[in-house]
Design a protein around this motif. Structure first.
Motif, short mmCIF file in Angstrom:
data_model
loop_
_atom_site.label_atom_id
_atom_site.label_comp_id
_atom_site.label_asym_id
_atom_site.label_seq_id
_atom_site.Cartn_x
_atom_site.Cartn_y
_atom_site.Cartn_z
N ALA A 177 20.17 52.68 20.19
CA ALA A 177 20.92 51.45 19.93
C ALA A 177 20.01 50.23 19.97
N GLN A 178 19.08 50.18 20.94
CA GLN A 178 18.15 49.06 21.04
C GLN A 178 17.24 48.98 19.83
N LEU A 179 16.70 50.11 19.42
CA LEU A 179 15.80 50.14 18.28
C LEU A 179 16.54 49.82 16.98
N ALA A 180 17.74 50.33 16.82
CA ALA A 180 18.54 50.02 15.62
C ALA A 180 18.84 48.53 15.55
N ALA A 181 19.09 47.89 16.70
CA ALA A 181 19.34 46.45 16.72
C ALA A 181 18.10 45.68 16.29
N LYS A 182 16.93 46.12 16.74
CA LYS A 182 15.68 45.46 16.35
C LYS A 182 15.42 45.62 14.85
N ILE A 183 15.68 46.81 14.33
CA ILE A 183 15.40 47.10 12.93
C ILE A 183 16.36 46.35 12.00
N THR A 184 17.64 46.38 12.33
CA THR A 184 18.66 45.86 11.42
C THR A 184 19.11 44.43 11.73
N GLY A 185 18.89 43.97 12.95
CA GLY A 185 19.36 42.64 13.33
C GLY A 185 20.83 42.64 13.75
N ALA A 186 21.45 43.81 13.81
CA ALA A 186 22.85 43.91 14.22
C ALA A 186 22.98 43.72 15.72
#
Length: 134
Positions: free
Chosen positions: A108-117
């Motif tokens: 979840a943390q990495l996906a937030a960094k990648i997508t900005g979500a």
């Protein structure tokens, strides 16, 4: 007034009495009837009037009494409510790939960094995905 329908901030207009009904009709046509409108008439004068209602009700209020159409107007219309966008398909796809390889929190943390979500929204969605898979 084109393009104003999605602005999230309050709109302020100054209007003459002979155009106020037409202005309100146009605002209703462009912005819809759900926004709150404040009609401030003759501010700081003896016959000052402040009236708040839904945009769909404003024209009827103005036309109910001819005196309500006299004097200069300040018209305030509330901003558009933000639309709930949710997570895009690309964001969900990224999250799913990361969940295959990483622990839930890290994915979840990495996906937030990648997508900005939003990280907490991604985390909640990841929890839901994990519970479905188990």
């Amino acid at each position: 007034m084109q393009g104003l329908s999605s602005h999230p901030y309050t709109l302020v207009f100054y209007e003459a009495p002979h155009r106020i009904v037409e202005c309100i009709t146009d605002l209703h046509a462009v912005l819809g009837g759900e926004r709150t409108i404040v009609l401030a008439r003759e501010i700081t004068k003896l016959f000052e009037t402040l009236h708040a209602c839904k945009l769909s009700e404003a024209a009827a209020w103005l036309q109910s009494d001819a005196n309500q159409q006299r004097g200069e107007f300040v018209v305030l219309v509330s901003g558009a409510q933000p639309e709930e966008e949710g997570l895009s398909a690309e964001t969900l796809s990224t999250l799913k790939v990361l969940l295959e390889e990483l622990p839930l929190k890290q994915a979840a943390q990495l996906a937030a960094k990648i997508t900005g979500a939003n990280r907490s929204e991604l985390y909640q969605h990841a929890l839901a995905l994990k519970s479905v898979q188990e």
